[in-house]
Design an enzyme around this catalytic site. Structure first.
Site, PDB file in Angstrom:
ATOM      1  N   PRO A   9       0.786  -1.228   0.000  1.00 51.41           N
ATOM      2  CA  PRO A   9       0.000   0.000   0.000  1.00 51.41           C
ATOM      3  C   PRO A   9       0.825   1.290   0.000  1.00 51.41           C
ATOM      4  CG  PRO A   9      -0.866  -1.529   1.608  1.00 51.41           C
ATOM      5  CD  PRO A   9       0.376  -2.153   1.061  1.00 51.41           C
ATOM      6  N   ASN A  10       0.355   2.234  -0.781  1.00 50.88           N
ATOM      7  CA  ASN A  10       0.879   3.606  -0.861  1.00 50.88           C
ATOM      8  C   ASN A  10       2.208   3.731  -1.605  1.00 50.88           C
ATOM      9  OD1 ASN A  10      -1.289   4.824   0.695  1.00 50.88           O
ATOM     10  ND2 ASN A  10      -0.417   3.737   2.435  1.00 50.88           N
ATOM     11  N   ARG A  17       5.227  11.130  -2.137  1.00 51.04           N
ATOM     12  CA  ARG A  17       4.877  10.763  -0.766  1.00 51.04           C
ATOM     13  C   ARG A  17       6.080  10.945   0.164  1.00 51.04           C
ATOM     14  NH1 ARG A  17       4.779   4.607   1.373  1.00 51.04           N
ATOM     15  NH2 ARG A  17       3.883   5.067   3.402  1.00 51.04           N
ATOM     16  N   TYR A  22      11.167   8.838   1.864  1.00 50.48           N
ATOM     17  CA  TYR A  22      11.160   7.785   0.833  1.00 50.48           C
ATOM     18  C   TYR A  22      11.871   8.178  -0.467  1.00 50.48           C
ATOM     19  CZ  TYR A  22       7.738   5.769   4.018  1.00 50.48           C
ATOM     20  OH  TYR A  22       7.124   5.263   5.137  1.00 50.48           O
ATOM     21  N   ASN A  73       8.306  -5.554  -0.669  1.00 54.28           N
ATOM     22  CA  ASN A  73       8.158  -4.384   0.187  1.00 54.28           C
ATOM     23  C   ASN A  73       6.679  -4.335   0.557  1.00 54.28           C
ATOM     24  OD1 ASN A  73       7.999  -2.027   1.568  1.00 54.28           O
ATOM     25  ND2 ASN A  73       9.085  -0.764   0.057  1.00 54.28           N
ATOM     26  N   ALA A  76       3.147  -0.792   4.872  1.00 53.69           N
ATOM     27  CA  ALA A  76       2.540  -0.816   6.211  1.00 53.69           C
ATOM     28  C   ALA A  76       2.091  -2.218   6.624  1.00 53.69           C
ATOM     29  CB  ALA A  76       1.360   0.149   6.254  1.00 53.69           C
ATOM     30  N   HIS A  79       3.897  -4.596   9.173  1.00 52.70           N
ATOM     31  CA  HIS A  79       3.762  -4.500  10.629  1.00 52.70           C
ATOM     32  C   HIS A  79       2.436  -5.063  11.144  1.00 52.70           C
ATOM     33  CE1 HIS A  79       7.034  -1.849   9.628  1.00 52.70           C
ATOM     34  NE2 HIS A  79       6.213  -1.021   8.989  1.00 52.70           N
ATOM     35  N   ASP A  86       1.587 -15.774   6.471  1.00 53.77           N
ATOM     36  CA  ASP A  86       1.148 -17.156   6.242  1.00 53.77           C
ATOM     37  C   ASP A  86       1.289 -17.539   4.769  1.00 53.77           C
ATOM     38  OD1 ASP A  86       0.564 -17.387   8.908  1.00 53.77           O
ATOM     39  OD2 ASP A  86      -1.620 -17.325   8.685  1.00 53.77           O
ATOM     40  N   GLU A  97      12.688  -9.506   2.324  1.00 55.61           N
ATOM     41  CA  GLU A  97      11.931  -8.333   2.793  1.00 55.61           C
ATOM     42  C   GLU A  97      12.750  -7.077   2.527  1.00 55.61           C
ATOM     43  OE1 GLU A  97      11.054  -8.418   6.991  1.00 55.61           O
ATOM     44  OE2 GLU A  97      10.353  -6.343   6.987  1.00 55.61           O
ATOM     45  N   HIS A  99      12.797  -2.559   2.448  1.00 52.27           N
ATOM     46  CA  HIS A  99      12.200  -1.262   2.765  1.00 52.27           C
ATOM     47  C   HIS A  99      13.119  -0.155   2.279  1.00 52.27           C
ATOM     48  CE1 HIS A  99       9.232  -3.207   5.251  1.00 52.27           C
ATOM     49  NE2 HIS A  99      10.212  -3.931   5.763  1.00 52.27           N
ATOM     50  N   LEU A 100      12.523   0.922   1.838  1.00 53.63           N
ATOM     51  CA  LEU A 100      13.293   2.104   1.467  1.00 53.63           C
ATOM     52  C   LEU A 100      13.937   2.719   2.709  1.00 53.63           C
ATOM     53  CD1 LEU A 100      10.361   3.227  -0.679  1.00 53.63           C
ATOM     54  CD2 LEU A 100      12.644   3.172  -1.686  1.00 53.63           C
ATOM     55  N   SER A 101      13.122   2.880   3.738  1.00 57.84           N
ATOM     56  CA  SER A 101      13.600   3.525   4.968  1.00 57.84           C
ATOM     57  C   SER A 101      14.136   2.471   5.936  1.00 57.84           C
ATOM     58  CB  SER A 101      12.449   4.301   5.625  1.00 57.84           C
ATOM     59  OG  SER A 101      11.410   3.412   6.023  1.00 57.84           O
ATOM     60  N   ARG A 106      12.830   3.989  13.102  1.00 52.13           N
ATOM     61  CA  ARG A 106      11.637   4.860  13.032  1.00 52.13           C
ATOM     62  C   ARG A 106      10.690   4.598  14.217  1.00 52.13           C
ATOM     63  NH1 ARG A 106       9.173   4.839   7.225  1.00 52.13           N
ATOM     64  NH2 ARG A 106       8.106   6.643   8.128  1.00 52.13           N
ATOM     65  N   ARG A 110       6.815   0.561  13.680  1.00 51.48           N
ATOM     66  CA  ARG A 110       7.460   0.085  12.442  1.00 51.48           C
ATOM     67  C   ARG A 110       8.633  -0.849  12.736  1.00 51.48           C
ATOM     68  NH1 ARG A 110       5.241   3.460   8.475  1.00 51.48           N
ATOM     69  NH2 ARG A 110       4.837   5.520   9.305  1.00 51.48           N
TER      70      ARG A 110
HETATM   71  C1  DQA Z   1       8.200   1.126   4.034  1.00 47.79           C
HETATM   72  C2  DQA Z   1       8.225   1.279   5.554  1.00 47.79           C
HETATM   73  C3  DQA Z   1       6.841   1.028   6.141  1.00 47.79           C
HETATM   74  O1  DQA Z   1       6.865   1.188   7.555  1.00 47.79           O
HETATM   75  C4  DQA Z   1       5.852   2.032   5.572  1.00 47.79           C
HETATM   76  O2  DQA Z   1       4.549   1.755   6.051  1.00 47.79           O
HETATM   77  C5  DQA Z   1       5.875   2.098   4.089  1.00 47.79           C
HETATM   78  C6  DQA Z   1       7.158   2.020   3.395  1.00 47.79           C
HETATM   79  C7  DQA Z   1       9.567   1.474   3.393  1.00 47.79           C
HETATM   80  O3  DQA Z   1       9.788   1.060   2.254  1.00 47.79           O
HETATM   81  O4  DQA Z   1      10.381   2.170   4.009  1.00 47.79           O
HETATM   82  O5  DQA Z   1       4.845   2.299   3.453  1.00 47.79           O
HETATM   83  O6  DQA Z   1       7.935  -0.233   3.721  1.00 47.79           O
END
Ligand code: DQA
Length: 144
Positions: A9-10, A17, A22, A73, A76, A79, A86, A97, A99-101, A106, A110
């Protein structure tokens, strides 16, 4: 070798964003960079994004027998989603797994990943480079 990149998502909003967290690259920019990085490895890449947990679960299920590695990735959903965890455990495809951040640096909510225990490893905190490093990680996981 076939690698499935899944984005939660997002992440369709990357570029506009919270760029301080990010970065300015759009998801299309990142996809282009991933394809470039995959080329010398002759790795085939499928790159998708969904705002819907169920769609991501379905894509993970359908990946069985079609993809060698998944790079996820989960945004959200990292978490919160027992369903994604599953699905990864069910298909048994090595999953990385990303993540950008740096989620560990954080907010406390997270810092917990529900998917980490069923993934082969994590890459976080390198911005768009997390995706490119994941191509190399996918190649090494597949060679094992
Ligand atoms: C994220 C980190 C997540 O906590 C956050 O909800 C995101 C982006 C990252 O790529 O840093 O949407 O997955």
């Amino acid at each position: 070798m076939k690698v499935l990149f899944l984005n939660g998502p997002n992440l369709n909003l990357l570029g506009q964003r919270e760029p301080g967290i990010y970065g300015r690259a759009t998801l299309a920019d990142i996809e282009a960079g991933v394809r470039k990085r995959a080329k010398p490895h002759k790795a085939k890449v499928d790159f998708r994004q969904s705002n819907h947990e169920g769609e991501l679960v379905t894509w993970i299920q359908e990946a069985k027998g079609k993809f060698d590695v998944i790079v996820l990735n989960a945004a959200a959903l990292t978490h919160t989603s027992v369903a994604l965890r599953d699905a990864i455990a069910a298909v048994g495809i090595p999953t990385i797994e990303i993540h950008l951040s740096n989620t560990s640096a954080r907010e406390s909510f997270r810092q917990k990943s529900l998917i980490a225990p069923v993934c082969v490893g994590q890459i976080a905190g390198f911005g768009a480079n997390s995706y490119y490093l994941a191509v190399d990680a996918a190649v090494s996981v597949n060679e094992k």
